[in-house]
Design a protein around this motif. Structure first.
Motif, PDB file in Angstrom:
ATOM      1  N   THR A 271     -34.333  -3.466  19.415  1.00  0.00           N
ATOM      2  CA  THR A 271     -33.215  -2.349  19.411  1.00  0.00           C
ATOM      3  C   THR A 271     -33.588  -2.384  20.726  1.00  0.00           C
ATOM      4  N   LYS A 272     -34.803  -1.342  21.765  1.00  0.00           N
ATOM      5  CA  LYS A 272     -34.733  -0.953  22.896  1.00  0.00           C
ATOM      6  C   LYS A 272     -34.660  -2.258  23.890  1.00  0.00           C
ATOM      7  N   GLU A 273     -34.855  -2.998  23.517  1.00  0.00           N
ATOM      8  CA  GLU A 273     -34.277  -4.152  24.352  1.00  0.00           C
ATOM      9  C   GLU A 273     -32.725  -4.578  24.224  1.00  0.00           C
ATOM     10  N   MET A 274     -32.425  -4.603  22.848  1.00  0.00           N
ATOM     11  CA  MET A 274     -30.865  -4.431  23.504  1.00  0.00           C
ATOM     12  C   MET A 274     -30.450  -3.533  23.771  1.00  0.00           C
ATOM     13  N   ARG A 275     -30.541  -2.473  23.276  1.00  0.00           N
ATOM     14  CA  ARG A 275     -30.025  -1.873  24.147  1.00  0.00           C
ATOM     15  C   ARG A 275     -29.936  -1.663  25.547  1.00  0.00           C
ATOM     16  N   ASN A 276     -31.471  -1.638  26.430  1.00  0.00           N
ATOM     17  CA  ASN A 276     -31.552  -1.620  27.601  1.00  0.00           C
ATOM     18  C   ASN A 276     -29.980  -3.146  28.325  1.00  0.00           C
ATOM     19  N   ARG A 277     -30.358  -3.613  27.535  1.00  0.00           N
ATOM     20  CA  ARG A 277     -29.489  -5.283  27.513  1.00  0.00           C
ATOM     21  C   ARG A 277     -28.431  -4.430  27.956  1.00  0.00           C
ATOM     22  N   GLY A 278     -27.134  -4.433  26.542  1.00  0.00           N
ATOM     23  CA  GLY A 278     -26.056  -3.977  26.677  1.00  0.00           C
ATOM     24  C   GLY A 278     -25.826  -3.072  27.560  1.00  0.00           C
ATOM     25  N   LEU A 279     -27.080  -1.985  27.897  1.00  0.00           N
ATOM     26  CA  LEU A 279     -26.130  -0.774  29.495  1.00  0.00           C
ATOM     27  C   LEU A 279     -26.297  -1.713  30.138  1.00  0.00           C
ATOM     28  N   ASN A 280     -27.331  -2.591  30.946  1.00  0.00           N
ATOM     29  CA  ASN A 280     -27.142  -3.687  32.264  1.00  0.00           C
ATOM     30  C   ASN A 280     -25.654  -4.296  32.219  1.00  0.00           C
ATOM     31  N   SER A 281     -25.572  -4.777  30.892  1.00  0.00           N
ATOM     32  CA  SER A 281     -24.257  -5.977  31.036  1.00  0.00           C
ATOM     33  C   SER A 281     -22.679  -5.643  31.566  1.00  0.00           C
ATOM     34  N   PRO A 282     -21.868  -6.423  32.185  1.00  0.00           N
ATOM     35  CA  PRO A 282     -20.660  -5.549  32.770  1.00  0.00           C
ATOM     36  C   PRO A 282     -20.083  -5.410  31.127  1.00  0.00           C
ATOM     37  N   PRO A 283     -18.584  -4.244  31.433  1.00  0.00           N
ATOM     38  CA  PRO A 283     -18.107  -4.550  30.524  1.00  0.00           C
ATOM     39  C   PRO A 283     -17.089  -5.011  30.037  1.00  0.00           C
ATOM     40  N   LEU A 284     -17.370  -5.266  28.555  1.00  0.00           N
ATOM     41  CA  LEU A 284     -16.033  -5.841  28.173  1.00  0.00           C
ATOM     42  C   LEU A 284     -14.440  -5.140  29.155  1.00  0.00           C
ATOM     43  N   THR A 285     -14.178  -4.969  28.496  1.00  0.00           N
ATOM     44  CA  THR A 285     -13.179  -4.130  28.690  1.00  0.00           C
ATOM     45  C   THR A 285     -13.178  -2.637  29.216  1.00  0.00           C
ATOM     46  N   LYS A 286     -12.279  -2.104  29.543  1.00  0.00           N
ATOM     47  CA  LYS A 286     -12.431  -0.952  29.451  1.00  0.00           C
ATOM     48  C   LYS A 286     -10.963   0.692  28.823  1.00  0.00           C
ATOM     49  N   LEU A 287     -11.701   1.372  28.518  1.00  0.00           N
ATOM     50  CA  LEU A 287     -10.217   1.452  27.391  1.00  0.00           C
ATOM     51  C   LEU A 287     -10.286   2.866  27.873  1.00  0.00           C
ATOM     52  N   THR A 288      -8.341   3.001  27.426  1.00  0.00           N
ATOM     53  CA  THR A 288      -8.133   4.735  28.155  1.00  0.00           C
ATOM     54  C   THR A 288      -7.817   5.313  27.457  1.00  0.00           C
ATOM     55  N   ARG A 289      -7.545   6.337  27.525  1.00  0.00           N
ATOM     56  CA  ARG A 289      -7.571   7.521  26.231  1.00  0.00           C
ATOM     57  C   ARG A 289      -5.720   7.258  25.523  1.00  0.00           C
ATOM     58  N   ASN A 290      -5.408   7.373  24.576  1.00  0.00           N
ATOM     59  CA  ASN A 290      -4.690   7.278  23.940  1.00  0.00           C
ATOM     60  C   ASN A 290      -3.982   5.583  24.156  1.00  0.00           C
ATOM     61  N   GLY A 291      -4.906   4.958  24.262  1.00  0.00           N
ATOM     62  CA  GLY A 291      -4.100   3.598  24.720  1.00  0.00           C
ATOM     63  C   GLY A 291      -3.341   2.949  23.311  1.00  0.00           C
ATOM     64  N   VAL A 292      -3.398   1.900  23.798  1.00  0.00           N
ATOM     65  CA  VAL A 292      -3.377   0.732  22.792  1.00  0.00           C
ATOM     66  C   VAL A 292      -4.314  -0.484  22.621  1.00  0.00           C
ATOM     67  N   THR A 306     -20.205 -15.884  22.439  1.00  0.00           N
ATOM     68  CA  THR A 306     -21.430 -16.837  23.591  1.00  0.00           C
ATOM     69  C   THR A 306     -22.229 -15.479  24.175  1.00  0.00           C
ATOM     70  N   GLU A 307     -21.808 -14.425  23.925  1.00  0.00           N
ATOM     71  CA  GLU A 307     -22.786 -13.444  23.630  1.00  0.00           C
ATOM     72  C   GLU A 307     -23.553 -12.210  22.285  1.00  0.00           C
ATOM     73  N   GLU A 308     -24.909 -11.700  22.658  1.00  0.00           N
ATOM     74  CA  GLU A 308     -25.372 -11.238  21.438  1.00  0.00           C
ATOM     75  C   GLU A 308     -24.755  -9.715  21.714  1.00  0.00           C
ATOM     76  N   VAL A 309     -25.095  -9.151  22.977  1.00  0.00           N
ATOM     77  CA  VAL A 309     -24.691  -7.202  22.922  1.00  0.00           C
ATOM     78  C   VAL A 309     -22.852  -7.173  24.032  1.00  0.00           C
ATOM     79  N   VAL A 310     -22.660  -6.337  23.240  1.00  0.00           N
ATOM     80  CA  VAL A 310     -21.148  -5.824  24.375  1.00  0.00           C
ATOM     81  C   VAL A 310     -21.441  -4.991  24.091  1.00  0.00           C
ATOM     82  N   ARG A 311     -20.941  -4.408  25.046  1.00  0.00           N
ATOM     83  CA  ARG A 311     -20.712  -2.846  26.162  1.00  0.00           C
ATOM     84  C   ARG A 311     -19.249  -2.726  26.022  1.00  0.00           C
ATOM     85  N   LEU A 312     -18.520  -1.419  25.636  1.00  0.00           N
ATOM     86  CA  LEU A 312     -17.287  -1.363  25.682  1.00  0.00           C
ATOM     87  C   LEU A 312     -17.041  -0.027  27.047  1.00  0.00           C
TER      88      LEU A 312
END
Length: 365
Positions: A271-292, A306-312
């Motif tokens: 679990t710790k390794e998955m979290r570190n991998r997710g924090l160091n991976s590029p973001p899949l998308t950037k969300l804005t406040r009150n967005g769609v 294709t990926e095991e861990v995703v960061r938003l």
């Protein structure tokens, strides 16, 4: 002053002072008896005539669904066939809270205004709803289906951004008081334009279902986050349902912790390794406040192929909103949120691929 001419009509010998002086005025007022006050010009009675009409006190208009005069012995009995909640689209009745931030005895509808008991999350109906009866009443109000020409005319009239029959749907989703706003617009308009923003746009199907189910209308137009809700051919504003209003927004209850220290199916080190991998991976998308966020679920599903861990990246969304986004994605994708940190959401796809592979091997053998 109006009393000065009267002083000049008094004989000068009766006054110890000059008639025009202020001392003479004070002396006269102290000397005259109270019984002669009616003869004094400034305090003379009004001339005889028609007596003025007494002013009527305006009756205070009670909100819909409230008891008359606030009498707790005469609560309103709304006939809506569902449990009253603050939000219908953003809450799950199957999930029970583990605590409350305010005493459940304080109903947001106010004391004695409805004949239902507030449980802390909802006000259940006293009788079990009859789905067949509700569906029959809804079909009666809607009438015959609209033709393509009628739908096109309504869409052209209400779909534009300058339409004055619009309701904004925010992170609260389909709220209880929104139902009253919809019926108020339906008094003078056949359809109402609903603009959806924020967390509810992750699941627009859920929003459309609750709008139709709770209001009795029909969605005739849907474009990304814009909806048109039609009232029906036989809708009568005078026969609209009684919708008691919530006087304040209830505090959300306390639920179980969403992110566990150790993800199910993994060890602590994994679990710790998955979290570190997710924090160091590029973001899949950037969300804005009150967005769609209509396409976020599909993006996460495609990324998990294709990926095991995703960061938003939710840096501009807000703490409360980005946690709600994680809950929605957990149920819609589905996936496992393993970390909320620095306004970042780390999602793990889980053990689905391993289980599906083992199942396929079993079927081949």
């Amino acid at each position: 002053m109006a009393i000065l001419p009267f002083l000049h009509r008094v004989a000068p010998k009766t006054l110890p002072f000059r008639p025009g002086s202020s001392l003479a005025l004070l002396f006269l007022l102290l000397r005259r008896p109270l019984s002669d006050a009616a003869d004094d010009p400034p305090f003379s009675p009004k001339p005889p005539g028609r007596a003025p009409r007494p002013r009527r006190s305006k009756a205070r208009k009670e909100p819909p669904g409230s008891s008359r005069g606030g009498d707790p012995e005469r609560p309103a009995g709304p006939d809506l066939p569902f449990d009253f909640r603050y939000s219908y689209s953003e809450t799950r009745a199957a999930v029970e809270p583990i605590g409350f931030r305010e005493p459940p005895r304080f109903s947001p509808f106010g004391p004695g205004r409805i004949d239902r008991t507030w449980t802390g999350t909802s006000a259940p109906a006293r009788e079990a709803p009859d789905p067949e009866k509700a569906a029959g009443e809804r079909e009666r109000v809607l009438g015959a289906p609209l033709s393509e020409e009628e739908v096109a005319e309504l869409v052209e009239r209400y779909r534009h951004s300058d339409c004055n029959r619009q309701i904004n749907l925010g992170k609260g989703g389909v709220t209880h008081n929104m139902l009253d706003d919809i019926h108020n617009h339906w008094k003078k308009a056949e359809a109402v334009r609903i603009k959806c923003l924020g967390v509810p746009t992750l699941d627009m199907d859920n929003v459309c279902f609750h709008l139709e189910d709770k209001s009795g209308g029909k969605i005739i137009y849907r474009n990304i986050n814009i909806l048109l809700l039609y009232r029906g051919r036989h809708y009568d504003p005078k026969q609209r349902p009684v919708i008691p209003l919530m006087l304040w927004k209830p505090y959300p209850p306390i639920y179980l912790k969403l992110v566990k220290n150790v993800a199910e199916g993994l060890t602590f080190e994994e679990t710790k390794e998955m979290r570190n991998r997710g924090l160091n991976s590029p973001p899949l998308t950037k969300l804005t406040r009150n967005g769609v966020y209509v396409n976020v679920v599909e993006k996460v599903r495609e990324a998990f192929k294709t990926e095991e861990v995703v960061r938003l990246d939710c840096k501009h969304v807000g703490t409360s909103d980005y946690k709600l986004i994680g809950v929605k994605l957990r149920d819609l994708v589905p996936c496992v949120p393993i970390l909320f940190k620095d306004e970042q959401i780390i999602l793990w796809r889980g053990k689905r691929d391993t289980e599906s592979t083992s199942t396929s091997h079993r079927t081949l053998n």
